[in-house]
Design a protein around this motif. Structure first.
Motif, short mmCIF file in Angstrom:
data_model
loop_
_atom_site.label_atom_id
_atom_site.label_comp_id
_atom_site.label_asym_id
_atom_site.label_seq_id
_atom_site.Cartn_x
_atom_site.Cartn_y
_atom_site.Cartn_z
N MET A 1 0.83 -1.21 0.00
CA MET A 1 0.00 0.00 0.00
C MET A 1 0.86 1.26 0.00
N VAL A 2 1.94 1.23 0.77
CA VAL A 2 2.87 2.37 0.78
C VAL A 2 3.49 2.55 -0.60
N GLY A 3 3.79 1.42 -1.28
CA GLY A 3 4.37 1.48 -2.61
C GLY A 3 3.44 2.11 -3.63
N ILE A 4 2.13 1.93 -3.46
CA ILE A 4 1.15 2.56 -4.37
C ILE A 4 1.12 4.07 -4.14
N VAL A 5 1.17 4.47 -2.86
CA VAL A 5 1.13 5.90 -2.53
C VAL A 5 2.45 6.58 -2.89
N LEU A 6 3.58 5.89 -2.68
CA LEU A 6 4.91 6.45 -2.93
C LEU A 6 5.68 5.54 -3.89
N PRO A 7 5.31 5.51 -5.17
CA PRO A 7 5.99 4.60 -6.11
C PRO A 7 7.47 4.88 -6.29
N VAL A 195 6.02 3.87 -13.13
CA VAL A 195 4.84 3.09 -13.55
C VAL A 195 5.07 1.61 -13.28
N ALA A 196 6.28 1.11 -13.61
CA ALA A 196 6.61 -0.30 -13.36
C ALA A 196 6.50 -0.62 -11.87
N ASN A 197 7.01 0.28 -11.03
CA ASN A 197 6.93 0.07 -9.59
C ASN A 197 5.48 0.10 -9.11
N LEU A 198 4.68 0.97 -9.70
CA LEU A 198 3.27 1.05 -9.33
C LEU A 198 2.53 -0.24 -9.70
N ILE A 199 2.81 -0.77 -10.90
CA ILE A 199 2.19 -2.03 -11.33
C ILE A 199 2.58 -3.16 -10.38
N LYS A 200 3.86 -3.18 -10.03
CA LYS A 200 4.37 -4.22 -9.12
C LYS A 200 3.67 -4.14 -7.76
N VAL A 202 0.72 -2.77 -6.99
CA VAL A 202 -0.70 -3.12 -7.08
C VAL A 202 -0.86 -4.64 -7.16
N CYS A 203 -0.05 -5.29 -7.99
CA CYS A 203 -0.13 -6.75 -8.14
C CYS A 203 0.15 -7.46 -6.83
N VAL A 204 1.21 -7.03 -6.13
CA VAL A 204 1.58 -7.68 -4.87
C VAL A 204 0.51 -7.45 -3.81
N LEU A 205 -0.09 -6.26 -3.78
CA LEU A 205 -1.14 -5.96 -2.81
C LEU A 205 -2.34 -6.90 -3.01
N ILE A 206 -2.78 -7.05 -4.25
CA ILE A 206 -3.93 -7.92 -4.55
C ILE A 206 -3.60 -9.37 -4.24
N GLU A 207 -2.40 -9.81 -4.69
CA GLU A 207 -2.01 -11.21 -4.48
C GLU A 207 -1.83 -11.53 -3.00
N SER A 208 -1.25 -10.59 -2.25
CA SER A 208 -1.05 -10.81 -0.82
C SER A 208 -2.39 -10.94 -0.10
N PHE A 209 -3.35 -10.13 -0.52
CA PHE A 209 -4.69 -10.20 0.10
C PHE A 209 -5.33 -11.56 -0.19
N LEU A 210 -5.27 -11.99 -1.45
CA LEU A 210 -5.91 -13.25 -1.84
C LEU A 210 -5.22 -14.46 -1.19
N LEU A 211 -3.87 -14.49 -1.28
CA LEU A 211 -3.13 -15.62 -0.71
C LEU A 211 -3.20 -15.61 0.82
N GLY A 212 -3.19 -14.41 1.42
CA GLY A 212 -3.31 -14.31 2.87
C GLY A 212 -4.66 -14.81 3.36
#
Length: 226
Positions: A1-7, A195-200, A202-212
């Protein structure tokens, strides 16, 4: 989440995230040995005379690893150590890298042979590969002899394996796309790297939520084993 706010801070945050994942891998090894009942019990379950192939992914091409060797306490401790070293090695690497960047000896993203950055990157990659190999060896040994089935080990190790594979290969794919100019900038807002960091992130945030969430339901009825 911090990575999305501060890419722009995503490189540092990604290092921190990988350190946390390394700690989680070490904890899973501890859980595995706890479920076995310790190193001695693991040897008894596997069989001291049983030969194992230690040349497994991601180190299947490492010629120094034996393909037909007995499991011993020293080998179990070596496997544990290969996992435990990840957070220490990567924390030290992050400290050195940040210190060099602040001192002006390293330019972010510079991977020339004259830059220390490339050697630190190689060290981190080797550390990750060794740790993943050690953890996957525990998975392979347990699944090969169909052990710990009463602890739902196949589901738990599968979740951990999916998490590790996604984290490493997804990041690698996004970084390659960025280096070859396949990711464009957002004019006036973010560079292609941002942009690459933002994509990364967002993907990790969604995946972490689902896998968690999946991990919660797998572990929720196991009391102290959680």
């Amino acid at each position: 989440m911090v990575g999305i706010v501060l890419p722009q801070a995503n490189d540092f945050l990604w290092f921190a995230y990988k350190i946390f994942v390394g700690i989680s891998m070490g904890h899973f090894v501890d859980l595995t040995l706890t479920w076995y009942g310790g190193e001695t019990a693991m040897l008894e379950h596997v069989g001291e005379e049983t030969s194992l192939n230690f040349r497994k992914p991601p180190c299947c091409c490492c010629l120094i690893l034996p393909t037909n060797a007995r499991l011993t306490k020293n080998k179990i401790r070596f496997l544990r150590g290969s996992v435990y070293q990840i957070p220490y090695t990567e924390s030290l690497s992050l400290l050195i890298l940040v210190s060099l960047e602040m001192a002006g000896y390293v330019t972010e993203g510079s991977l020339t042979l004259a830059s220390p950055d490339i050697y630190i990157t190689v060290l981190i990659s080797l550390s990750s590969f060794c740790g993943i190999w050690g953890l996957f060896m525990f998975f392979n040994i347990t699944q090969q002899f169909n052990l710990l089935s009463n602890f739902n080990y196949a589901k738990k190790s599968g979740l951990m394996k999916i998490t590790i594979i996604i984290i490493n290969f997804q990041s690698m794919i996004i970084d390659v796309c960025n280096r070859f100019g396949l990711i464009t900038c957002i004019p006036g807002a973010l560079s292609p790297s941002g942009v690459a960091n933002l994509i990364k992130a967002v993907c990790v945030l969604i995946e972490s939520f689902l896998l968690g969430t999946m991990a919660f339901f797998v572990y929720k009825d196991e009391g102290t084993y959680m």
